[in-house]
Design a protein around this motif. Sequence first.
Motif, mmCIF file in Angstrom:
data_model
loop_
_atom_site.group_PDB
_atom_site.id
_atom_site.type_symbol
_atom_site.label_atom_id
_atom_site.label_comp_id
_atom_site.label_asym_id
_atom_site.label_seq_id
_atom_site.Cartn_x
_atom_site.Cartn_y
_atom_site.Cartn_z
ATOM 1 N N LYS A 227 22.553 72.424 -7.685
ATOM 2 C CA LYS A 227 23.029 70.764 -7.545
ATOM 3 C C LYS A 227 22.126 70.242 -7.793
ATOM 4 C CE LYS A 227 24.000 71.272 -2.255
ATOM 5 N NZ LYS A 227 23.788 71.373 -0.812
ATOM 6 N N LEU A 228 20.963 70.341 -9.180
ATOM 7 C CA LEU A 228 20.355 69.162 -9.996
ATOM 8 C C LEU A 228 21.398 69.942 -11.553
ATOM 9 C CD1 LEU A 228 17.653 69.987 -8.222
ATOM 10 C CD2 LEU A 228 19.023 67.993 -7.627
ATOM 11 N N ALA A 229 22.119 70.381 -12.172
ATOM 12 C CA ALA A 229 22.322 70.375 -13.494
ATOM 13 C C ALA A 229 23.647 71.741 -13.505
ATOM 14 C CB ALA A 229 20.783 71.475 -13.751
ATOM 15 N N HIS A 230 23.444 71.654 -14.715
ATOM 16 C CA HIS A 230 24.528 72.610 -14.862
ATOM 17 C C HIS A 230 24.077 73.257 -16.818
ATOM 18 C CE1 HIS A 230 25.798 68.712 -16.966
ATOM 19 N NE2 HIS A 230 26.101 69.882 -17.908
ATOM 20 N N ARG A 231 25.200 74.028 -16.766
ATOM 21 C CA ARG A 231 24.501 74.699 -17.977
ATOM 22 C C ARG A 231 25.969 73.794 -19.769
ATOM 23 N NH1 ARG A 231 22.749 79.053 -18.566
ATOM 24 N NH2 ARG A 231 23.173 79.901 -16.688
ATOM 25 N N THR A 232 25.406 73.841 -20.180
ATOM 26 C CA THR A 232 26.903 73.294 -21.329
ATOM 27 C C THR A 232 26.543 74.420 -22.329
ATOM 28 O OG1 THR A 232 24.568 72.778 -23.180
ATOM 29 C CG2 THR A 232 24.998 70.998 -22.043
ATOM 30 N N TRP A 233 27.417 74.559 -23.058
ATOM 31 C CA TRP A 233 28.427 75.185 -23.640
ATOM 32 C C TRP A 233 27.463 76.301 -24.319
ATOM 33 C CZ3 TRP A 233 27.962 75.737 -29.017
ATOM 34 C CH2 TRP A 233 27.602 73.929 -29.789
ATOM 35 N N ASN B 28 24.367 77.159 -23.836
ATOM 36 C CA ASN B 28 23.502 77.483 -22.833
ATOM 37 C C ASN B 28 22.502 76.874 -22.479
ATOM 38 O OD1 ASN B 28 24.966 80.072 -22.330
ATOM 39 N ND2 ASN B 28 24.002 81.265 -23.843
ATOM 40 N N VAL B 29 21.737 75.704 -22.987
ATOM 41 C CA VAL B 29 21.345 74.756 -22.651
ATOM 42 C C VAL B 29 21.394 74.175 -21.221
ATOM 43 C CG1 VAL B 29 20.335 72.822 -22.607
ATOM 44 C CG2 VAL B 29 21.115 73.813 -25.059
ATOM 45 N N VAL B 30 20.113 74.514 -20.377
ATOM 46 C CA VAL B 30 20.729 73.859 -19.032
ATOM 47 C C VAL B 30 20.047 72.258 -18.511
ATOM 48 C CG1 VAL B 30 19.563 74.516 -16.674
ATOM 49 C CG2 VAL B 30 19.916 76.221 -17.649
ATOM 50 N N THR B 31 20.985 71.709 -18.263
ATOM 51 C CA THR B 31 20.799 69.859 -17.709
ATOM 52 C C THR B 31 21.170 69.744 -16.391
ATOM 53 O OG1 THR B 31 20.825 68.105 -19.278
ATOM 54 C CG2 THR B 31 22.630 69.619 -19.216
ATOM 55 N N PRO B 32 19.909 68.671 -16.513
ATOM 56 C CA PRO B 32 20.780 67.830 -14.999
ATOM 57 C C PRO B 32 21.373 67.339 -15.401
ATOM 58 C CG PRO B 32 17.708 67.485 -16.175
ATOM 59 C CD PRO B 32 19.150 67.646 -17.030
ATOM 60 N N ASN B 33 22.458 67.245 -14.087
ATOM 61 C CA ASN B 33 24.020 66.278 -14.083
ATOM 62 C C ASN B 33 23.734 65.102 -13.848
ATOM 63 O OD1 ASN B 33 24.267 68.751 -13.067
ATOM 64 N ND2 ASN B 33 24.558 68.317 -11.060
ATOM 65 N N ASP B 34 22.416 63.595 -13.722
ATOM 66 C CA ASP B 34 22.295 62.688 -14.120
ATOM 67 C C ASP B 34 20.752 62.580 -14.806
ATOM 68 O OD1 ASP B 34 21.726 62.411 -11.430
ATOM 69 O OD2 ASP B 34 23.502 62.935 -10.771
ATOM 70 N N GLU B 35 20.943 61.347 -14.825
ATOM 71 C CA GLU B 35 19.338 61.030 -14.365
ATOM 72 C C GLU B 35 18.787 61.008 -13.195
ATOM 73 O OE1 GLU B 35 17.620 59.730 -17.116
ATOM 74 O OE2 GLU B 35 18.362 60.944 -18.629
ATOM 75 N N GLU B 36 19.277 60.614 -12.247
ATOM 76 C CA GLU B 36 19.150 60.816 -10.640
ATOM 77 C C GLU B 36 18.323 62.398 -10.003
ATOM 78 O OE1 GLU B 36 20.584 59.815 -6.050
ATOM 79 O OE2 GLU B 36 21.382 59.651 -7.600
ATOM 80 N N ALA B 37 19.380 62.859 -10.623
ATOM 81 C CA ALA B 37 18.736 64.842 -10.631
ATOM 82 C C ALA B 37 17.466 65.001 -11.369
ATOM 83 C CB ALA B 37 19.939 65.407 -10.203
ATOM 84 N N ARG B 38 17.210 64.519 -12.845
ATOM 85 C CA ARG B 38 16.198 64.806 -13.170
ATOM 86 C C ARG B 38 15.154 65.382 -13.382
ATOM 87 N NH1 ARG B 38 16.452 65.611 -18.596
ATOM 88 N NH2 ARG B 38 18.246 64.315 -18.656
ATOM 89 N N GLN B 39 14.678 64.474 -11.923
ATOM 90 C CA GLN B 39 12.817 64.108 -12.012
ATOM 91 C C GLN B 39 13.349 65.577 -10.925
ATOM 92 O OE1 GLN B 39 11.724 60.770 -9.394
ATOM 93 N NE2 GLN B 39 9.616 61.655 -9.943
ATOM 94 N N MET B 40 13.971 65.645 -10.076
ATOM 95 C CA MET B 40 13.916 66.702 -9.279
ATOM 96 C C MET B 40 14.165 67.968 -9.680
ATOM 97 S SD MET B 40 15.720 65.131 -5.264
ATOM 98 C CE MET B 40 17.910 65.380 -6.672
ATOM 99 N N PHE B 41 14.416 67.698 -10.808
ATOM 100 C CA PHE B 41 14.916 68.684 -11.276
ATOM 101 C C PHE B 41 14.370 70.150 -12.431
ATOM 102 C CE2 PHE B 41 15.695 71.198 -15.931
ATOM 103 C CZ PHE B 41 16.444 72.127 -15.723
ATOM 104 N N MET B 42 13.089 68.212 -12.884
ATOM 105 C CA MET B 42 11.778 68.890 -14.139
ATOM 106 C C MET B 42 10.676 69.317 -13.048
ATOM 107 S SD MET B 42 12.595 68.219 -17.609
ATOM 108 C CE MET B 42 11.360 67.316 -17.984
ATOM 109 N N ARG B 43 10.631 68.554 -11.779
ATOM 110 C CA ARG B 43 9.496 69.239 -10.533
ATOM 111 C C ARG B 43 9.804 70.576 -10.432
ATOM 112 N NH1 ARG B 43 8.505 69.180 -4.870
ATOM 113 N NH2 ARG B 43 7.013 68.957 -4.321
ATOM 114 N N GLY B 44 11.117 70.944 -9.870
ATOM 115 C CA GLY B 44 11.587 71.779 -10.088
ATOM 116 C C GLY B 44 10.731 73.234 -10.564
ATOM 117 N N ARG B 45 11.474 73.364 -11.765
ATOM 118 C CA ARG B 45 11.250 74.405 -12.872
ATOM 119 C C ARG B 45 9.194 74.431 -13.044
ATOM 120 N NH1 ARG B 45 12.658 71.800 -19.430
ATOM 121 N NH2 ARG B 45 10.467 70.731 -18.574
ATOM 122 N N ALA B 46 9.324 73.094 -12.795
ATOM 123 C CA ALA B 46 7.435 73.348 -12.969
ATOM 124 C C ALA B 46 6.845 74.495 -11.977
ATOM 125 C CB ALA B 46 6.301 72.298 -12.885
#
Length: 298
Positions: free
Chosen positions: A61-67, A69-87
């Motif tokens: 719901k927060l991120a996707h895989r690019t061509w 294989n890099v996993v990147t947040p869907n948008d700037e709004e999702a970035r903070q939650m993605f980074m916190r979850g990754r930590a």
Amino acid sequence: MAEYYDPETYPQQWNYLQSGTIIDQYMIERELAHGGFSSVYLARQLEDQIQVAIKEYLPRKLAHRTWNNVVTPNDEEARQMFMRGRALFFEEAKVLATLKHHNIVEVINFFQANETVYMVMTYDYGITLDRILQKKILPITDDFLLTVFRLLLKGVEVIHSHHLVHLDIKPANILIRADSDPLLLDFGAIRKFPSPPSSNRAKVLTNGFSPVEQYDNRGNIGPWTDIYAVGASMRACLDLKVPPASTDRLGHDGLLPAVKAYKRKFPESLLQAIDWAMQINPADRPQTVAELEQALNA
């Protein structure tokens, strides 16, 4: 500028790592499972060809895989939650690497790659308990129940000795190996106890197996919380279905006690232990694994 991501047109094959992908010192063989926050792969160590399981942090719901294989947040709004979850995922891996027990899945490595994090675990052969119950693969006898859950509790006791609670014990997270030897899986909900109540605490819930205090952000979480889940998992083995949600049992409890439902079909001490572990009020349950073990051994 944020990358535009359309989940309707995004290629499905990019949602997981392809067979043959090399990441760090491992080659991906196939996907084993995936959930809302991660995917699990069967892989081989390149050096010795030993099979391992690799868990990748990928909250869909927060991120996707690019061509590439890099996993990147869907948008700037999702970035903070993605980074916190990754930590938090990385912290989970570090904690699990310190837990060593035959009945707990073993983390042997963790690393960062593709802008996300990976956890490497030993790969064991077996069938999850929920599948055994659904497919009726094995007869559920008192010998089977006592063997599985006595061993499982040994692993749970080690977790609690590190002032940690698993918080997601259920048949789907119990792998049954040869000789009814259980392995506790999926530590994505693990957290320390005691911890101060928090209105911001993320809930990890499985209806039927999570006790009432897990539904409350300010609930008192401790070993008794895992003990309820163990009792509910044993009850699921008797009923061959998921027990009613603990919150549905508040007020009027429609769940017939195991000592009545299975009288003369299973040892009374086993049924009493299940009922004790599944008490609604946390204070009415066994407070430690040792107490539940003593009841099972009566």
